[in-house]
Design a protein around this motif. Structure first.
Motif, PDB file in Angstrom:
ATOM      1  N   UNK A  18       1.554  -6.768   8.615  1.00 25.53           N
ATOM      2  CA  UNK A  18       2.740  -6.258   9.616  1.00 25.53           C
ATOM      3  C   UNK A  18       2.046  -4.609   9.755  1.00 25.53           C
ATOM      4  N   UNK A  19       2.005  -4.060   8.757  1.00 23.87           N
ATOM      5  CA  UNK A  19       1.748  -2.692   8.787  1.00 23.87           C
ATOM      6  C   UNK A  19       0.326  -2.181   9.624  1.00 23.87           C
ATOM      7  N   UNK A  20      -0.639  -3.202   9.209  1.00 24.49           N
ATOM      8  CA  UNK A  20      -1.770  -2.874   9.858  1.00 24.49           C
ATOM      9  C   UNK A  20      -1.857  -2.991  11.402  1.00 24.49           C
ATOM     10  N   UNK A  21      -0.743  -3.990  11.703  1.00 28.14           N
ATOM     11  CA  UNK A  21      -0.555  -4.371  13.132  1.00 28.14           C
ATOM     12  C   UNK A  21       0.012  -3.038  13.796  1.00 28.14           C
ATOM     13  N   UNK A  22       0.915  -2.225  12.890  1.00 26.34           N
ATOM     14  CA  UNK A  22       1.448  -1.108  13.550  1.00 26.34           C
ATOM     15  C   UNK A  22       0.782   0.016  13.603  1.00 26.34           C
ATOM     16  N   UNK A  84      -1.469   4.513  -6.134  1.00 24.61           N
ATOM     17  CA  UNK A  84      -0.729   3.732  -5.116  1.00 24.61           C
ATOM     18  C   UNK A  84       0.753   4.042  -5.082  1.00 24.61           C
ATOM     19  N   UNK A  85       1.299   4.285  -6.353  1.00 21.84           N
ATOM     20  CA  UNK A  85       2.659   4.833  -6.438  1.00 21.84           C
ATOM     21  C   UNK A  85       2.831   5.958  -5.660  1.00 21.84           C
ATOM     22  N   UNK A  86       1.852   7.120  -5.894  1.00 24.07           N
ATOM     23  CA  UNK A  86       2.005   8.372  -5.345  1.00 24.07           C
ATOM     24  C   UNK A  86       1.892   8.230  -3.810  1.00 24.07           C
ATOM     25  N   UNK A  87       0.935   7.389  -3.335  1.00 25.61           N
ATOM     26  CA  UNK A  87       0.549   7.281  -1.807  1.00 25.61           C
ATOM     27  C   UNK A  87       1.899   6.723  -1.282  1.00 25.61           C
ATOM     28  N   UNK A 113      -0.900   6.149   7.018  1.00 27.41           N
ATOM     29  CA  UNK A 113      -0.360   4.504   7.060  1.00 27.41           C
ATOM     30  C   UNK A 113      -1.708   3.651   6.896  1.00 27.41           C
ATOM     31  N   UNK A 114      -2.710   4.079   7.759  1.00 27.47           N
ATOM     32  CA  UNK A 114      -3.959   3.108   7.509  1.00 27.47           C
ATOM     33  C   UNK A 114      -4.641   3.135   6.560  1.00 27.47           C
TER      34      UNK A 114
END
Length: 179
Positions: A18-22, A84-87, A113-114
């Protein structure tokens, strides 16, 4: 426990799609729903940090304690989880600012986001292809009994993909067709 982790991975991969589509919509200069993205990031931040990664870390620490593993492999999972937690926190903060009408360059947000989606997918693939098969192959039934006794959260309900969707994620569940 491994089955739960793998189900979480499938669920997370669905959210990452879903995020990739965004990201693609942003690159095409189309409108997106930032609240939907915020909800996904909030789920990943809260659920992954509270339950998913601690379960992985418990299993992995046990695995490392009783099995011989190369140093670079031994450190990668913990490093990945911390990174990943920081990102996630940075992206969540950026979304908070956007939702409060702060001016954030769209290109910067799109890039963040990407990168987040790419790193998350890479991490999940690493776990699925390298870590989990090695753990499954190595740990015995007694090891799993020991680990289940150590797991402090016992059975916990996934607030998005579980039987009862939390009020906080009802809108997200409807948007990604979970209801």
């Amino acid at each position: 426990m491994i089955a739960k982790i793998q189900q979480d991975h499938r669920n997370m991969m669905q959210l990452l799609q879903v995020l990739e589509a965004k990201v693609n919509l942003l690159k095409e200069d189309k409108e997106i729903d930032y609240r939907l993205i915020k909800s996904i990031i909030s789920y990943l931040k809260n659920y992954a940090d509270k339950y998913h990664h601690p379960m992985e870390d418990l299993i992995y620490a046990y695995y490392l304690k009783y099995r011989v593993v190369k140093d670079q492999v031994a450190n990668r999972l913990a490093d990945d989880h911390q990174h990943l937690k920081v990102m996630t926190r940075e992206l969540d903060d950026m979304l908070d600012m956007i939702l409060l009408d702060a001016i954030i360059p769209k290109e910067l947000f799109t890039e963040k986001l990407a990168q987040f989606v790419s790193n998350q997918k890479s991490h999940l693939n690493y776990e699925e292809q390298d870590i989990l098969p090695a753990i499954k192959k190595s740990l015995t039934a007694d090891d799993w009994i020991h680990l289940s006794l150590e797991w402090k959260h016992n059975e916990y309900a996934d607030p998005l993909f579980g039987a009862n969707i939390s009020h906080e994620f009802k809108s997200l569940a409807a948007r990604i067709n979970l209801t």
